[in-house]
Design a protein around this motif. Structure first.
Motif, PDB file in Angstrom:
ATOM      1  N   LYS A   1       0.814  -1.222   0.000  1.00  0.00           N
ATOM      2  CA  LYS A   1       0.000   0.000   0.000  1.00  0.00           C
ATOM      3  C   LYS A   1       0.850   1.276   0.000  1.00  0.00           C
TER       4      LYS A   1
ATOM      5  N   ASN B   1      -3.829  -1.506   6.278  1.00  0.00           N
ATOM      6  CA  ASN B   1      -2.545  -1.230   5.621  1.00  0.00           C
ATOM      7  C   ASN B   1      -2.523   0.050   4.805  1.00  0.00           C
TER       8      ASN B   1
ATOM      9  N   SER C   1      -3.302 -11.599  -4.030  1.00  0.00           N
ATOM     10  CA  SER C   1      -4.503 -11.717  -3.203  1.00  0.00           C
ATOM     11  C   SER C   1      -5.412 -10.516  -3.457  1.00  0.00           C
TER      12      SER C   1
ATOM     13  N   GLY D   1      -8.840  -8.154  -2.344  1.00  0.00           N
ATOM     14  CA  GLY D   1      -9.938  -7.676  -1.513  1.00  0.00           C
ATOM     15  C   GLY D   1     -10.797  -6.752  -2.359  1.00  0.00           C
ATOM     16  N   ASP D   2     -10.387  -5.471  -2.435  1.00  0.00           N
ATOM     17  CA  ASP D   2     -11.075  -4.518  -3.302  1.00  0.00           C
ATOM     18  C   ASP D   2     -10.764  -4.736  -4.779  1.00  0.00           C
ATOM     19  N   GLY D   3      -9.627  -5.360  -5.060  1.00  0.00           N
ATOM     20  CA  GLY D   3      -9.248  -5.599  -6.451  1.00  0.00           C
ATOM     21  C   GLY D   3      -8.380  -4.502  -7.039  1.00  0.00           C
ATOM     22  N   CYS D   4      -7.931  -3.569  -6.198  1.00  0.00           N
ATOM     23  CA  CYS D   4      -7.130  -2.448  -6.717  1.00  0.00           C
ATOM     24  C   CYS D   4      -5.707  -2.891  -7.051  1.00  0.00           C
ATOM     25  N   ILE D   5      -5.135  -3.780  -6.224  1.00  0.00           N
ATOM     26  CA  ILE D   5      -3.792  -4.279  -6.548  1.00  0.00           C
ATOM     27  C   ILE D   5      -3.870  -5.075  -7.853  1.00  0.00           C
TER      28      ILE D   5
ATOM     29  N   SER E   1      -6.860  -7.957   5.468  1.00  0.00           N
ATOM     30  CA  SER E   1      -6.548  -7.049   4.355  1.00  0.00           C
ATOM     31  C   SER E   1      -7.334  -7.368   3.088  1.00  0.00           C
ATOM     32  N   ILE E   2      -7.898  -8.569   3.014  1.00  0.00           N
ATOM     33  CA  ILE E   2      -8.692  -8.914   1.826  1.00  0.00           C
ATOM     34  C   ILE E   2     -10.141  -9.195   2.213  1.00  0.00           C
TER      35      ILE E   2
ATOM     36  N   GLU F   1       1.980 -11.526   6.254  1.00  0.00           N
ATOM     37  CA  GLU F   1       0.702 -11.479   6.960  1.00  0.00           C
ATOM     38  C   GLU F   1      -0.281 -12.387   6.195  1.00  0.00           C
TER      39      GLU F   1
ATOM     40  N   ALA G   1      -2.951 -12.068   4.362  1.00  0.00           N
ATOM     41  CA  ALA G   1      -3.290 -11.722   2.976  1.00  0.00           C
ATOM     42  C   ALA G   1      -2.093 -11.870   2.042  1.00  0.00           C
TER      43      ALA G   1
ATOM     44  N   THR H   1       2.180  -9.249  -0.298  1.00  0.00           N
ATOM     45  CA  THR H   1       1.734  -7.865  -0.206  1.00  0.00           C
ATOM     46  C   THR H   1       1.937  -7.210   1.154  1.00  0.00           C
TER      47      THR H   1
HETATM   48  C1  LIG Z   1      -4.830  -4.209   0.513  1.00  0.00           C
HETATM   49  C2  LIG Z   1      -4.146  -5.507   0.578  1.00  0.00           C
HETATM   50  C3  LIG Z   1      -4.476  -6.564  -0.277  1.00  0.00           C
HETATM   51  C4  LIG Z   1      -5.592  -6.503  -1.287  1.00  0.00           C
HETATM   52  O1  LIG Z   1      -5.574  -5.406  -2.137  1.00  0.00           O
HETATM   53  P1  LIG Z   1      -6.938  -4.924  -2.835  1.00  0.00           P
HETATM   54  O2  LIG Z   1      -6.543  -3.827  -3.706  1.00  0.00           O
HETATM   55  O3  LIG Z   1      -7.864  -4.520  -1.731  1.00  0.00           O
HETATM   56  O4  LIG Z   1      -7.466  -6.097  -3.571  1.00  0.00           O
HETATM   57  C5  LIG Z   1      -3.761  -7.732  -0.165  1.00  0.00           C
HETATM   58  N1  LIG Z   1      -2.786  -7.889   0.751  1.00  0.00           N
HETATM   59  C6  LIG Z   1      -2.442  -6.899   1.596  1.00  0.00           C
HETATM   60  C7  LIG Z   1      -1.378  -7.149   2.592  1.00  0.00           C
HETATM   61  C8  LIG Z   1      -3.110  -5.676   1.540  1.00  0.00           C
HETATM   62  O5  LIG Z   1      -2.779  -4.718   2.408  1.00  0.00           O
END
Ligand SMILES: *Cc1c(COP(=O)(O)O)cnc(C)c1O
Ligand SMILES: [Zn+2]
Length: 429
Positions: A120, A146, A255, A257-261, A319-320, A366, A368, A396
């Motif tokens: 992040k 994060n 990994s 969560g929001d899909g931004c990565i 985080s996800i 961690e 995620a 991540t």
């Molecule tokens: C934010 C985060 C993700 C997921 O990223 P998204 O953009 O929300 O999909 C995965 N791993 C870690 C450690 C993160 O902080």
């Protein structure tokens, strides 16, 4: 000046100049996530690509870490980069992980090595720069932890003020980071999704610069830099006639969560294609926790993510955990357009992956972060990834972010009396 030519709505395709809109497509509200477009021929010239394939895309003359790719970033030339060194993280080849997973090669990109210990930081570095360009006194974000820690740290390095919205249940280490950096911390009694909506409302009401994931179009642009580093570290397969060695990556596990990565990684690959540096993209593999599998379900069932309602998200990988992935349109495109797949892993598999990854290559993630490795094991078991695969895992976030989860996953320590006899008994000698 930057090389940005415009912002394009991922829903309707409408184009805007960067000075016309700050966050989302006005026609589509919070769903109208914008994609940043660039003048690739001009960037090509700035990078000296016309003069032949350079050894690396990175140029120390442009900046440090992720700012070695500055022509590909949406910030003015004159905006100073933050004090903290973001990006430039190591990539490790991990033959024991490859053997354990049953694939040809595994590389581990350790993005937990960033200044606040997660990927992040790449996004938050741009957030503090864009806030300065906008002349905003305060930067705000909602986060599972994060993104907030990253914003608080980067803003502390530049002396900017932050107001942070996190779910009250965020891991203590992440909350500690926020407080140490001097952010104004609001622990929201609710989910990440509640915190997200509240943060949007507050930023509008108080005129704060908003870093929220997917709402702010520039965050994916920061995250994409991890792909440029992978390109330089791996020499992704270039178009014919190049003198670069060909080391083709077949799959990249991230990994989600929001899909931004995931969307950012895909954007980085599209930039490389736009510059004529990449003929074929690796398959992007989005790993979701079984308790937060909105995108996995949508992909499996062919659902429209603009119509699909939020789910109740619960997972050890905080985080996800996202009931309504904010970057779902970009995330779906990333999987579809690269011939990739979503993979679903249980909390047990995620926890087991923490020590397995740490013992297999020395990188402590961690939950995620370790989920990427759990996803690889799952994809091999499902036959989605074969023995010839050459795989990169994006780790991540660092394991010290969530010590409680790590302790749950690792075996117990032995407590002994301070005598050699006790040591003998303990090690079974
Ligand atoms: C934010 C985060 C993700 C997921 O990223 P998204 O953009 O929300 O999909 C995965 N791993 C870690 C450690 C993160 O902080
Ligand atoms: Zn639109």
């Amino acid at each position: 000046m930057s090389y940005v030519t415009g912002l394009r709505c991922v829903i309707c395709g409408a184009r805007y100049r960067p000075d016309q809109v700050r966050y989302v497509c006005p026609r589509h509200g919070n769903e109208g996530v914008l994609d940043v477009e660039y003048d690739y021929p001009a960037i090509s010239r700035a990078l000296g690509l016309a003069a032949g394939q350079p050894a690396t895309l990175a140029r120390n003359s442009f900046g440090r870490g992720m700012f070695a790719y500055r022509p590909l970033l949406p910030v003015d030339e004159s905006t100073p980069e933050p004090l903290l060194l973001v990006g430039g993280t190591p990539l490790y080849e991990a033959p024991r992980l490859a053997a354990a997973a049953g694939v040809q090669q595994v590389w581990v990109k350790d993005d937990g090595r960033n200044p606040t210990a997660s990927l992040k930081d790449r996004a938050s570095a741009l957030a503090v720069m864009k806030a300065r360009e906008a002349g905003a006194a305060v930067i705000t974000t909602a986060s599972t932890g994060n993104a907030a820690a990253a914003l608080a740290g980067l803003a502390a390095s530049t002396g900017q003020a932050t107001v942070i919205f996190v779910p009250a249940a965020a891991p203590p280490a992440k909350i500690a980071q926020l407080l140490v950096y001097g952010a104004t911390v609001l622990l929201v009694e609710g989910t990440y999704d509640d915190a997200f909506d509240l943060c949007l409302e507050a930023s509008t009401a108080f005129g704060w610069y908003c870093r929220n994931t997917a709402y702010n179009p520039y965050m994916a642009e920061g995250k994409k830099t991890v792909v440029f580093e992978l390109y330089d570290q791996l020499r992704l397969k270039p178009p014919g006639g190049s003198n670069l060695p060909e080391v083709a990556l077949t799959h990249l596990f991230v990994s989600v969560g929001d899909g931004c990565i995931l969307g950012g990684v895909y954007k980085g690959l599209r930039d490389l294609v736009g510059l004529g540096l990449l003929a074929e993209m690796p398959h992007l593999m989005g790993v979701q926790a079984a308790g937060s599998a909105y995108l996995y379900d949508a992909w499996r069932n062919g659902e429209d993510v603009l119509a699909k309602p939020p789910i109740q998200a619960h997972t050890v990988a905080d985080s996800i955990s996202a009931g309504l992935p904010r970057d779902r349109v970009k995330a779906m495109a990333a999987i579809r357009e690269t011939g990739g797949a979503f993979v679903r892993v249980t909390d047990e598999e995620i926890l087991a992956a923490i020590p397995a990854l740490a013992r297999g290559c020395g990188v402590f993630a961690e939950p995620a972060g370790a989920a990427a490795y759990a996803g690889l094991l799952q994809a091999v078991a499902q036959g989605q990834v074969g023995p010839e695969a050459r795989v990169a895992l994006l780790v991540t976030g660092n394991g010290l972010k969530d010590v409680a989860a790590a302790r749950q996953a690792a075996r117990q320590a032995m407590t002994i009396r301070p005598t050699l006899a006790a040591v003998k008994a303990a090690i079974g000698a």
